[in-house]
Design a protein around this motif. Structure first.
Motif: not given
Lengths: 218, 218
Positions: A132-133, A136-137, A139-140, B123
């Motif tokens: 999940i992270e 997100r990484w 995508k960000q 990050r």
């Protein structure tokens, strides 16, 4: 089409899903340059096989080989193609216009793409970052990079990134949009970027380069 | 020196420790182009201040501003300078030589530098990666990238990355060596890279561009 060099002996090593290889495929198609294409399955680790390391010690794709001349780095390959096959040009003539096209290309190639690479995601996994992270990484950085590109696009003529012909910028943006969809990035705020993709998909050169249409696609 | 454009009104926004800004400073010095320089303190977060975002919405450095023309991305700025101030050239004339110089520049700018950026390290901290692992992260990508560059350098003429004059490749490699030292990367295996740095340090253009010599240096 002006042909200033032959690449009869040239081979492009790629991988269907590599967005850097995807850029080079579009360039070849736009220029009408046909070369042999070989496929290195990155997810299966074929880039680490001795047979490929013998060809390209760095194990990267895309990789260009032409007799005793070889070349890594997608943008270096594309600019080499553009200089040896000038038509159609992938950069405008005016220095400021060229600079802006390059700015957008590098915004993808330096600020977005390196961060979502397979080797990076693997390393994050090793560091205990869960799926999940990791998503997100990816995508960000895509969304953050697209904000900068969309801001620049608000100042350039369309429908492509700089005018009515595709340039180096479009060759970087379109494959990055493909990746953005894979990582479920929100494309709604990026109207000009979506317009570029729609325009590109009217051209065979872009369509034929799509990952799903490559012989090594899963 | 042939001057084909004036940049009297130009301003370069930079940060002493930004290795991308460092590249541009070397290019300006080699070309003998003097522009106003302003400093954005990245570690203090000045790139997020409204005053800077108004100038550059993406908040990045280096950033070039010249009247109503502005430009992000260090390599785009350098190629713009090279096209508007052709002497001394930062790319060889031969297409294959140019391609190899670009390959090395991109090996730094796309494969190494983006991964050790301040925003990435921040990050990683948010993701719970501790200081030791973050240092290992930076070191790993530098050493891995330098292996590919050193392999290429074994095929090129010295003492610079491509011959006896600095090119775009040297402008990327030298600042990356500076970063490599900061992250304690092992430079012992990279003889040609160390030779390039030693050669560069004989030139005022490189010395004057060093982070420690900038007015905003700590």
């Amino acid at each position: 089409m002006t042909k200033t060099a032959d690449h009869d002996a040239a081979v492009l090593y790629g991988y269907f899903r590599s967005s850097a290889a995807y850029r080079v495929r579009i360039a070849l198609n736009l220029k009408g340059v046909v070369v042999a294409q070989r496929y290195v399955h990155l997810r299966d680790g074929e880039q680490n096989l001795e047979a490929y390391r013998w060809i390209n010690p760095a194990g990267s794709v895309p990789f260009w080989r032409e007799g005793d001349f070889d070349l890594a780095q997608s943008l270096a390959i594309i600019e080499y193609l553009d200089e040896t096959h000038p038509e159609p040009p992938l950069l405008p003539r005016d220095p400021r216009a060229r600079a802006i096209v390059r700015e957008m290309a590098y915004a993808v190639a330096c600020d977005i793409h390196p961060l979502g690479n397979l080797r990076i995601l693997k390393r994050l996994t090793e560091l205990g970052i869960d799926e999940i992270e990791r998503a997100r990484w990816s995508k960000q950085w895509i969304e953050q990079g697209f904000v900068a590109i969309e801001a620049r696009l608000s100042q350039t003529p369309g429908p492509f990134a700089y005018g009515d012909q595709p340039t180096l910028a479009d060759l970087c943006i379109v494959p990055q949009v493909f990746n953005a969809r894979r990582f479920d990035a929100d494309l709604a705020p990026f109207e000009r970027i979506r317009q570029i993709e729609a325009e590109a998909m009217k051209l065979d050169a872009f369509v034929a380069a799509e990952p799903g249409r490559q012989p090594d696609a899963e």
